[in-house]
Design a protein around this motif. Structure first.
Motif: not given
Length: 836
Positions: A745-763, A808-818
């Motif tokens: 069993y593994s709990d969920s975790y962030i897969a990115s080293a930079f806290d990218q929320p879209d990179s979260r792997q579920g449990s 990146t760094g602007t209000p119009a930022g669009l996240h990259a594909d993970q």
């Protein structure tokens, strides 16, 4: 696939069981499948086999060499998981990925380029994007250190045991083991002649595998063991659903445009081919001298080096490059290099096929000389490997794709000499020295920008930029330890390792398309920064101390202070960006250091029927090496951060005498791994100021950085656990049947080293199981081995999709594909073996 209802039931059953189970050292025991000859053979100091099994059920002991001497796994004051040869065979634990898939708090992410892998233990791991970064989780084979991520391409078979040591391991295993060690010991010759033949067929990948081992004495003093394994996949684990597309290049010399067709890479990947071999000669001319010589070679080739890269989470649900649907399935979309370009492109196949080809060989000699009161050990090794690939380096192929090829060679010579006393008195000593010489040669050629230049040679016509680099390394280390038996039940040990290391490196970009020289600094750059030379020197003292108390033979209480050091280095595969004012700093990085405490209790209870172990740890890491792609200046850079990992691990193993052959085991682990200081961490692609990308660098004045203090490290689940059972019993007249089931069993975790929320792997729950039937004397056996039976897709590393995201760094930022490094899907293997 299991239904949602069944998955929920599986989660509940596993979670409930973990509440009553307990991970410092899950010691998998030898079972009846271990050949009698191996059980009876006296253990050698460096290659001790599992100790003889107990009569009438109960636990079986495992001998480990975590402190370079023979000790029971329950007597060594180290957090260690030991896996026997029998378990390796029964569960097909023949790669680092397969070992990680059944080990809590350890993960392996297979990467296409850079170092080739991200090994993570207790939340501490090394970025895969830099070939120059050595792994924080060191791999040791027969006492020899292998720090390169490409070790993941090796196939490990015919093993005597596996030891997984958690936490810093400086004194006995050297530099670069700041997070832990995977120690693999290959099998030695047996006292009696035997042949073991094994055939396997894996259904999902249509893989056929054959293994042949011959072992026995040549004379009264000389034994030999020869092991060979070959395999071929006629299918694969992942399905490539790409379609052909037109790739249009512009000739900067004439302005003429040419259309090339990029065909899909093979539908089934990785289509692996593998050949491994090892020969071992063990010479014992006297009872005091043992010399073991091992020579091995491996060949591995796959039909796509990024076969497991999956766009598992995209901002709109579809790839920003291709429009394909994103999702957590075992599906990719990658195309070959257009054949019209590949025909003359360096290191490319004529038809543009993607591939990864790995070759290696190694020779290790281990000499042990037992003198009166002193054991001398000398380990000499030479190893060489070459890795060559062609990559669809956007990992999602489309009309503006980038491709690349690479050729990298690494070789190392090392010699370690140590002396260890075994006096009857209260004080014993260990002293040793290590010398290592290494060299890496690296070259890479990249297609990008849809450009060509007809004025160049055929080899350079479609090259956007190329790189060539090398690093020569030399290490001299000395180490020593004093062990004091204060009273018969208490031991105090203290030691230190001193390391002096130099690395001399070179990097340049010998050819750049003229349209791209504004991005890539050429060798003859007017600013004189086109050729980078780096002469680096590192010195380190890594002390440690341990106190242990054994009030009786069944209980061990210990505490330890440990430190370690991972060398700095040079990013041979980096970029000399024309936008960077200091490419030397982009390509070099400093050493990583760890220090902290570990304590635990190991118990053997109920008349040797139950093991129950508890441990706790806390470690601080300074200058943790974190690699990233700095898109504003188009350069890879290795930054350093401070971090802390702390946690509690509990494990148990129960083997009741009333039910001989039955074993129940499990673990539960809590780990909290966080950055403590990373004030100028890079923003992830498309991160907005509201999401924390609100720090400006003086050089640009733009928001490009974030403060990651307190954020989770990459691939660092807080809760992990295992639960498993195995049973072997005699049935009928001369037959034996057995089976095992293991859940992780593994709990969920962030897969990115930079806290990218879209990179979260579920449990998730990963379920393995096997069933076997054969002769009581192990002359033959038929087994079925299933892995990841829940068919759960999960990632063990991630990158922002190249050429995706923006603002990146602007209000119009669009996240990259993970794009995640996916693991293996459900596999079922049929195995037939015979011994004679």
């Amino acid at each position: 696939m299991l239904s949602n209802r069944r998955l929920r039931v599986a989660h509940l059953l596993t979670g409930g069981a973990l509440l009553v189970t307990a991970g410092v050292a899950q010691a998998q025991s030898t079972d009846a499948a271990t050949p009698p000859a191996a059980q009876a053979a006296p253990p050698a100091p460096e290659t001790a086999a599992v100790a003889a099994e107990q009569d009438g059920g109960g636990l079986q002991d495992i001998i480990v060499t975590a402190r370079k001497r023979l000790e029971s796994v329950q007597d060594v004051p180290v957090s260690v998981t030991a896996i026997s040869a029998a378990t390796v065979r029964q569960q097909d634990l023949t790669s680092l990925e397969k070992i990680a898939a059944r080990t809590p708090n350890f993960s392996v992410g297979r990467a296409s380029n850079g170092s080739g892998a991200q090994l993570t233990m207790r939340g501490i791991g090394s970025s895969s994007t830099s070939i120059g970064i050595e792994q924080s989780v060191a791999t040791v084979v027969d006492g020899v250190y292998y720090g390169q991520g490409r070790i993941i391409n090796e196939g490990f078979f015919d093993l005597a045991r596996i030891e997984i040591l958690k936490g810093p391991q400086a004194l006995f295993f050297g530099k670069n083991a700041t997070a832990g060690v995977i120690s693999l010991t290959t099998a030695d010759p047996t006292d009696q002649f035997e042949v073991l033949a094994t055939g396997r067929y894996e259904i999902k990948s249509e893989q056929v595998q054959a293994e042949l081992i011959g072992s026995g004495p040549l004379t009264d003093t000389l034994g030999v063991r020869v092991a060979v394994r070959g395999s071929k996949m006629f299918g694969g684990y992942y399905r490539n659903e790409a379609v052909p597309f037109n790739f249009v290049t512009t000739d900067i010399a004439t302005g003429r445009q040419t259309t090339h067709v990029a065909e899909p890479s093979p539908r089934e990947a990785p289509g692996e081919k593998e050949l491994l071999g090892r020969i071992t000669l063990k010479w014992e001319p006297t009872s005091d001298i043992t010399n073991t010589l091992k020579a091995s070679g491996s060949y591995n080739k796959v039909n796509n080096n990024s076969w497991n890269y999956v766009a598992f989470n995209c901002p709109t649900g579809r790839s920003q490059l291709t429009g394909y649907q994103c999702g957590d399935e075992f599906v990719t979309h990658q195309n070959k290099i257009p054949a019209s370009i590949a025909a003359s492109f360096p290191f490319a196949k004529e038809d543009g096929s993607l591939y990864n080809r790995y070759k290696s060989w190694a020779v290790t000699n281990n000499l042990v000389w037992q003198l009166e009161g002193v054991t001398l050990t000398n380990v000499t090794n030479y190893n060489w490997n070459n890795n060559r690939w062609a990559c669809a380096c956007d990992f999602q192929s489309g009309p503006a794709s980038n491709w690349a090829t690479e050729n990298s060679t690494f070789h190392a010579f090392s010699n370690e000499l140590r002396a260890q006393t075994n006096f009857d008195g209260p004080i014993n000593l260990l002293a040793g020295a290590l010398y290592q010489k290494t060299k890496r040669k690296f070259s890479q050629f990249i297609i990008l920008g849809n450009v060509e230049d007809s004025r160049q040679s055929a080899a350079n016509r479609y090259v956007g930029t190329s790189k060539t680099s090398f690093t020569d390394g030399e290490t001299i280390a000395g180490f020593g330890q004093v062990v004091w038996k204060v009273v018969p039940t208490m031991e105090v040990a203290g030691g230190v390792r001193y390391t002096h290391e130099t690395k001399d490196s070179f990097f340049t970009q010998p050819y750049n398309n003229a349209a791209l020289t504004a991005i890539f600094r050429p060798s003859n750059s007017a600013d004189g920064l086109g050729i980078i030379n780096a002469d680096q020197t590192f010195d380190d003292w890594s002390p440690e101390a341990t106190i242990s108390w054994k009030p009786n033979g069944d209980i061990l209480v210990y505490g330890a202070y440990k430190t370690n050091y991972k060398s700095g280095g040079f990013s041979n595969g980096g970029i000399n960006s024309a936008f960077s004012p200091n490419p030397f700093d982009d390509l070099t990085f400093g050493p990583e250091k760890a220090r902290g405490f570990e304590a635990g209790i190991k118990t053997t209870l109920l008349d040797n029927q139950l093991r129950f172990n508890v441990g706790a740890y806390t470690y601080k890491y300074s200058n943790l090496q974190v690699d990233f792609f700095n898109s504003p200046i188009f350069a890879f850079q290795t930054l350093t951060a401070d971090a802390r990992t702390k946690g509690v691990e509990v494990d148990f193993e129960y083997a009741p005498r009333a039910l001989d052959g039955f074993n129940l085991h499990g673990s539960i682990n809590y780990n909290r791994a966080r950055y403590t200081s990373f004030p100028v961490a890079p923003c992830y692609a498309g991160q907005t100021p509201a999401e924390g990308c609100n720090l400006a660098l003086a050089a640009t004045g733009n928001f490009t950085r974030q403060d990651l203090g307190g954020a989770a490290l990459s691939v660092a689940p807080e809760w992990t656990g295992t639960l498993g059972a195995s049973y072997d019993t005699i049935v009928g007249d001369g037959f034996k049947i057995g089976g095992s089931v293991d859940a992780r069993y593994s709990d969920s975790y962030i897969a990115s080293a930079f806290d990218q929320p879209d990179s979260r792997q579920g449990s998730y729950v990963n379920l393995d199981a096997s069933i076997r039937f054969g002769a009581e004397d192990d002359r033959w056996q038929l087994a079925v081995i299933g892995k990841n039976l829940t068919n759960r897709f999960y990632v063990t590393g991630v990158v922002d999709g190249p050429s995706t995201g923006g603002g990146t760094g602007t209000p119009a930022g669009l996240h990259a594909d993970q794009l995640g490094f996916g693991t293996l899907p459900r596999t079922v293997m049929v195995q037939v073996s015979t011994r004679f």
